[in-house]
Scaffold this active site. Structure first.
Site, PDB file in Angstrom:
ATOM      1  N   SER A  16      34.052   8.639  13.794  1.00  0.00           N
ATOM      2  CA  SER A  16      32.764   9.019  13.164  1.00  0.00           C
ATOM      3  C   SER A  16      32.167   8.100  12.545  1.00  0.00           C
ATOM      4  CB  SER A  16      33.059  10.197  12.564  1.00  0.00           C
ATOM      5  OG  SER A  16      31.824  10.654  11.630  1.00  0.00           O
ATOM      6  N   TYR A  41      37.368  15.717   6.342  1.00  0.00           N
ATOM      7  CA  TYR A  41      36.730  15.046   7.656  1.00  0.00           C
ATOM      8  C   TYR A  41      36.656  13.611   7.454  1.00  0.00           C
ATOM      9  CZ  TYR A  41      33.822  14.666  11.757  1.00  0.00           C
ATOM     10  OH  TYR A  41      33.393  14.411  13.009  1.00  0.00           O
TER      11      TYR A  41
HETATM   12  N1  LIG Z   1      28.784  16.173  16.697  1.00  0.00           N
HETATM   13  C1  LIG Z   1      28.679  14.989  15.829  1.00  0.00           C
HETATM   14  O1  LIG Z   1      27.843  14.877  15.251  1.00  0.00           O
HETATM   15  C2  LIG Z   1      29.955  14.071  15.762  1.00  0.00           C
HETATM   16  C3  LIG Z   1      29.669  13.076  14.888  1.00  0.00           C
HETATM   17  C4  LIG Z   1      30.593  12.149  14.868  1.00  0.00           C
HETATM   18  C5  LIG Z   1      31.895  12.656  15.655  1.00  0.00           C
HETATM   19  N2  LIG Z   1      32.030  13.585  16.229  1.00  0.00           N
HETATM   20  C6  LIG Z   1      33.417  13.972  16.617  1.00  0.00           C
HETATM   21  O2  LIG Z   1      33.165  14.151  18.079  1.00  0.00           O
HETATM   22  C7  LIG Z   1      34.182  14.733  18.595  1.00  0.00           C
HETATM   23  C8  LIG Z   1      33.599  15.909  19.590  1.00  0.00           C
HETATM   24  O3  LIG Z   1      32.700  16.746  18.717  1.00  0.00           O
HETATM   25  P1  LIG Z   1      31.639  17.663  19.222  1.00  0.00           P
HETATM   26  O4  LIG Z   1      30.517  17.625  18.387  1.00  0.00           O
HETATM   27  O5  LIG Z   1      31.398  17.502  20.679  1.00  0.00           O
HETATM   28  O6  LIG Z   1      32.188  18.978  18.884  1.00  0.00           O
HETATM   29  P2  LIG Z   1      32.529  20.502  20.091  1.00  0.00           P
HETATM   30  O7  LIG Z   1      32.815  21.569  19.144  1.00  0.00           O
HETATM   31  O8  LIG Z   1      31.250  20.606  20.752  1.00  0.00           O
HETATM   32  O9  LIG Z   1      33.689  19.924  20.720  1.00  0.00           O
HETATM   33  C9  LIG Z   1      34.979  19.846  20.405  1.00  0.00           C
HETATM   34  C10 LIG Z   1      36.059  20.132  21.333  1.00  0.00           C
HETATM   35  O10 LIG Z   1      37.192  19.849  20.804  1.00  0.00           O
HETATM   36  C11 LIG Z   1      37.842  21.207  21.042  1.00  0.00           C
HETATM   37  N3  LIG Z   1      39.046  21.428  20.081  1.00  0.00           N
HETATM   38  C12 LIG Z   1      38.933  21.863  18.728  1.00  0.00           C
HETATM   39  N4  LIG Z   1      40.100  22.052  18.166  1.00  0.00           N
HETATM   40  C13 LIG Z   1      41.224  21.696  19.026  1.00  0.00           C
HETATM   41  C14 LIG Z   1      42.286  21.852  19.131  1.00  0.00           C
HETATM   42  N5  LIG Z   1      43.212  22.213  18.190  1.00  0.00           N
HETATM   43  N6  LIG Z   1      43.109  21.837  20.400  1.00  0.00           N
HETATM   44  C15 LIG Z   1      42.140  21.430  21.624  1.00  0.00           C
HETATM   45  N7  LIG Z   1      41.036  21.312  21.577  1.00  0.00           N
HETATM   46  C16 LIG Z   1      40.250  21.441  20.210  1.00  0.00           C
HETATM   47  C17 LIG Z   1      36.587  22.375  21.055  1.00  0.00           C
HETATM   48  O11 LIG Z   1      37.346  23.488  21.760  1.00  0.00           O
HETATM   49  C18 LIG Z   1      35.762  21.670  21.759  1.00  0.00           C
HETATM   50  O12 LIG Z   1      35.786  21.827  23.091  1.00  0.00           O
HETATM   51  C19 LIG Z   1      34.956  15.199  17.448  1.00  0.00           C
HETATM   52  O13 LIG Z   1      36.177  14.626  17.332  1.00  0.00           O
HETATM   53  C20 LIG Z   1      33.880  15.258  16.337  1.00  0.00           C
HETATM   54  O14 LIG Z   1      34.613  14.969  15.157  1.00  0.00           O
HETATM   55  C21 LIG Z   1      31.089  14.661  16.402  1.00  0.00           C
END
Ligand SMILES: NC(=O)c1ccc[n+]([C@@H]2O[C@H](COP(=O)([O-])OP(=O)(O)OC[C@H]3O[C@@H](n4cnc5c(N)ncnc54)[C@H](O)[C@@H]3O)[C@@H](O)[C@H]2O)c1
Length: 244
Positions: A132, A145
């Site tokens: 992130s 986080y």
């Molecule tokens: N959306 C943002 O603004 C953002 C910014 C920076 C980083 N991220 C990172 O990007 C990645 C994806 O996030 P996103 O925004 O697409 O979120 P999201 O919630 O849409 O997707 C996350 C996925 O991870 C799965 N997941 C969660 N816990 C789990 C577990 N214990 N075992 C297996 N699967 C699990 C969820 O079911 C989901 O399908 C994450 O690592 C998040 O921290 C997101």
């Protein structure tokens, strides 16, 4: 992007950035398997591999990899993308919440990388971890986080050193705010959904949130032959959030 014949495992690939990556890999001709806790049922067919698994649990991860290996002899690319948010001031952060964030956002990267490495060494493959932009800056109410994501960046660097001689590249992508279900869950803040959205957009010089596809493109690049000299890097795709 041309990835015909490549076998890709996307962890946390059922939603948001992970789901966009799954689509992008498929569009590039790769075979894709997905591990995610949110799948209601297992699908193991010639063309679809979807395994419900809590990626923070070593027993479940081992079982999921055993199932994957019953279908695939090889693996070329591992994407460690599963993540959860935890928005709370430190004094309101429970031990359970801290452990959960570390388990899903950090330990899963360790468990899946360890399980996948023998196959990735054999294929001289690649790992992409989703960190992130908050790995590089502080964010109030995000201690767990940000700590987990900063750890993912240095995990990436150290593993990249460890496996460089085996021909395995390890990189991470560091997105800014991307419009996904995870981000939308944070919109219950004090300023209400629109206020939170406006605040977030204001932090990105580009003037908008990112789209999951834009991050998926970076993940594809980092794992592809186009990035053959890139390892140990933390690619920032944050619309300028961390420029100043
Ligand atoms: N959306 C943002 O603004 C953002 C910014 C920076 C980083 N991220 C990172 O990007 C990645 C994806 O996030 P996103 O925004 O697409 O979120 P999201 O919630 O849409 O997707 C996350 C996925 O991870 C799965 N997941 C969660 N816990 C789990 C577990 N214990 N075992 C297996 N699967 C699990 C969820 O079911 C989901 O399908 C994450 O690592 C998040 O921290 C997101």
């Amino acid at each position: 992007m041309e990835l015909h014949g490549k076998k890709v495992l996307v962890c946390g690939g059922a939603s948001g950035i992970g789901a966009a990556a799954v689509q992008a890999y498929r569009a590039a001709g790769a075979s894709v398997a997905v591990f995610d806790i949110s799948f209601k049922e297992e699908r193991l067919t010639e063309t679809i591999i979807e395994i419900p698994v809590d990626l923070s649990d070593s027993g479940q991860v081992d079982e999921a990899f055993a199932k994957l290996e019953s279908r695939w002899d090889t693996l070329d690319i591992l994407v460690n993308n599963a993540g959860i948010e935890c928005v709370a001031e430190l004094e309101d952060t429970s031990e359970a919440a801290w452990d959960r964030v570390m388990g899903v956002n950090l330990k899963s990267v360790f468990l899946c990388s360890k399980a996948a490495l023998p196959k990735l060494k054999a294929s001289r493959g690649a790992i992409v971890n989703t960190a992130s932009q908050l790995a590089f800056v502080g964010a109030s109410s995000f201690t767990a986080y940000t700590a987990a994501k900063a750890a993912v960046v240095n995990f990436t660097r150290s593993l990249a050193l460890e496996v460089a001689a085996d021909g395995v590249r390890v990189n991470c992508i560091c997105p800014g705010a991307v419009d996904t279900p995870l981000l939308r869950r944070q919109f219950e803040g004090r300023r209400g959904p629109q206020g939170t959205l406006d605040d977030l957009v204001g932090m990105h010089p580009i003037g908008r949130l990112g789209k999951p596809e834009e991050i998926a493109n970076c993940i594809l690049f980092l794992s592809s032959p186009l990035a053959s000299f890139v390892t140990g890097s933390a690619m920032i795709a944050d619309g300028g959030y961390t420029i100043h």
